[in-house]
Design an enzyme around this catalytic site. Sequence first.
Site, PDB file in Angstrom:
ATOM      1  N   GLY A  14       0.834  -1.210   0.000  1.00  0.00           N
ATOM      2  CA  GLY A  14       0.000   0.000   0.000  1.00  0.00           C
ATOM      3  C   GLY A  14       0.865   1.255   0.000  1.00  0.00           C
ATOM      4  N   ARG A  75       1.139  -5.143  -5.209  1.00  0.00           N
ATOM      5  CA  ARG A  75       1.295  -6.279  -4.291  1.00  0.00           C
ATOM      6  C   ARG A  75       1.528  -7.485  -5.198  1.00  0.00           C
ATOM      7  NH1 ARG A  75      -0.867  -4.016   0.562  1.00  0.00           N
ATOM      8  NH2 ARG A  75      -2.669  -2.701   0.214  1.00  0.00           N
ATOM      9  N   ASP A 106       4.729  -4.823   5.888  1.00  0.00           N
ATOM     10  CA  ASP A 106       5.027  -6.188   6.286  1.00  0.00           C
ATOM     11  C   ASP A 106       5.311  -7.118   5.098  1.00  0.00           C
ATOM     12  OD1 ASP A 106       5.190  -7.983   8.419  1.00  0.00           O
ATOM     13  OD2 ASP A 106       3.238  -8.829   7.843  1.00  0.00           O
ATOM     14  N   THR A 130       4.171   2.302   5.671  1.00  0.00           N
ATOM     15  CA  THR A 130       2.766   1.891   5.672  1.00  0.00           C
ATOM     16  C   THR A 130       2.009   2.802   6.624  1.00  0.00           C
ATOM     17  OG1 THR A 130       1.185   0.245   6.496  1.00  0.00           O
ATOM     18  CG2 THR A 130       3.411   0.046   7.326  1.00  0.00           C
ATOM     19  N   ASP A 132      -0.280   1.951   8.410  1.00  0.00           N
ATOM     20  CA  ASP A 132      -0.784   1.166   9.546  1.00  0.00           C
ATOM     21  C   ASP A 132       0.101   1.216  10.800  1.00  0.00           C
ATOM     22  OD1 ASP A 132      -2.872   0.433   7.947  1.00  0.00           O
ATOM     23  OD2 ASP A 132      -2.164  -1.607   7.564  1.00  0.00           O
ATOM     24  N   ASP A 134       2.284  -0.803  11.738  1.00  0.00           N
ATOM     25  CA  ASP A 134       2.265  -2.119  12.397  1.00  0.00           C
ATOM     26  C   ASP A 134       3.542  -2.923  12.150  1.00  0.00           C
ATOM     27  OD1 ASP A 134       1.777  -2.428   9.710  1.00  0.00           O
ATOM     28  OD2 ASP A 134       0.282  -4.007   9.941  1.00  0.00           O
ATOM     29  N   ARG A 176      -5.976  -3.482   8.697  1.00  0.00           N
ATOM     30  CA  ARG A 176      -6.476  -4.846   8.482  1.00  0.00           C
ATOM     31  C   ARG A 176      -6.088  -5.754   9.629  1.00  0.00           C
ATOM     32  NH1 ARG A 176      -5.031  -6.048   2.650  1.00  0.00           N
ATOM     33  NH2 ARG A 176      -3.030  -5.505   3.566  1.00  0.00           N
TER      34      ARG A 176
HETATM   35  O1  F6P Z   1      -1.446  -0.214   3.329  1.00  0.00           O
HETATM   36  C1  F6P Z   1      -2.130  -0.767   4.375  1.00  0.00           C
HETATM   37  C2  F6P Z   1      -3.582  -0.701   4.085  1.00  0.00           C
HETATM   38  O2  F6P Z   1      -3.971   0.633   3.915  1.00  0.00           O
HETATM   39  C3  F6P Z   1      -4.437  -1.376   5.136  1.00  0.00           C
HETATM   40  O3  F6P Z   1      -4.715  -0.588   6.235  1.00  0.00           O
HETATM   41  C4  F6P Z   1      -5.644  -1.736   4.346  1.00  0.00           C
HETATM   42  O4  F6P Z   1      -6.296  -2.826   4.913  1.00  0.00           O
HETATM   43  C5  F6P Z   1      -5.086  -2.097   3.010  1.00  0.00           C
HETATM   44  O5  F6P Z   1      -3.884  -1.382   2.895  1.00  0.00           O
HETATM   45  C6  F6P Z   1      -5.993  -1.797   1.861  1.00  0.00           C
HETATM   46  O6  F6P Z   1      -5.376  -2.245   0.701  1.00  0.00           O
HETATM   47  P1  F6P Z   1      -5.927  -2.016  -0.749  1.00  0.00           P
HETATM   48  O7  F6P Z   1      -5.574  -0.620  -1.144  1.00  0.00           O
HETATM   49  O8  F6P Z   1      -5.210  -3.030  -1.564  1.00  0.00           O
HETATM   50  O9  F6P Z   1      -7.398  -2.204  -0.707  1.00  0.00           O
END
Ligand code: F6P
Length: 327
Positions: A14, A75, A106, A130, A132, A134, A176
């Site tokens: 992300g 990804r 991660d 990120t 997050d 995390d 998430r």
């Molecule tokens: O980058 C982390 C994040 O923003 C999470 O908090 C979230 O669940 C996920 O990415 C969403 O990903 P995508 O943009 O692929 O829907």
Amino acid sequence: MAKIKRLGVLTSGGDAPGMNAAIRGVTRTAIYYGLEVTGIRHGYHGMINKHFVNMKAHSVSDILARGGTILKTSRSKEFMEPEGRRQAYENLKEAGIDAVVVIGGDGTLTGARVFCDEYYDIPFVGIPGTIDNDIYGTDYTIGYDTALNTVVEAVDKIRDTAGSHNRLFFIEVMGRDAGFIALKSGIACGAEAILIPEVLDQVKNLKDYLEKGFKRKKSSNIVIVAEGDESGGAFAIAESVKEDFLDYDVRVSVLGHIQRGGTPSAYDRVSASKLGFAAVEALMDDQKSVMVGFHNTELDLVPFRKVIKLKKKVDPEEMQMVEILSV
Ligand code: F6P
């Protein structure tokens, strides 16, 4: 000093505000040390498909204030397979890339670790990026501060309308697997309750709390729900609460991807610049398979092994504090 001639840099997973400041930090520090720099576009997908661009000092001009990532991101499922990583290795060798800085969360750091275990001769250094926050081994990840400010601004606005209508709002924020955004934004906005994946069985407590608030005729209630919470997200928990509190006027707001965009905060720009600079310095010092991070405001190096294996914990005292402060 390591004999690195050409450095690759990529962003993956992300996107996060501040990633561009890190790309700039990496590129300009590498050029300062006399290295050539290759931007690897679209993360590991680009490594496997040779999306390589030559980077000069001016390639990163005027990007500090931009959200997203100029190198694009993805990804990559292919990189999870040995064949994908083998192809990536061959492409790096062919392009003369001797070392790589990866910027991401991660999944990105896990990919880097697996790759480095298989192919020893191309050192990787990671930068935590990120929203997050995390990632084990660093107090801070790129983008977290900006995302938090975006959430706080949105929740403050929702509070205005919630108070005017005496409503109960469930606001879903990103995260998430982790509740850092939910917890910190909840503290900053005086949320009545916070539901996060790290704490289980919170629904009973929440209902007790709402019951008390209802009796006291509280004018508004804001509950922040991390998307990964076991309740199933803001809509699911709102449905369950509606059944028990027929008189409550309940609304749901899912903040979604606005949390990932926007111009990075000063804090994100400064920290990302420092991490970019430190990542190249680490490679020049012959470091490999490590992430640069912050520990108590100081720059720190943490082995990928630890970053991947260990889980960063939320502070239980902060959760308790929320309960005490939201009487
Ligand atoms: O980058 C982390 C994040 O923003 C999470 O908090 C979230 O669940 C996920 O990415 C969403 O990903 P995508 O943009 O692929 O829907």
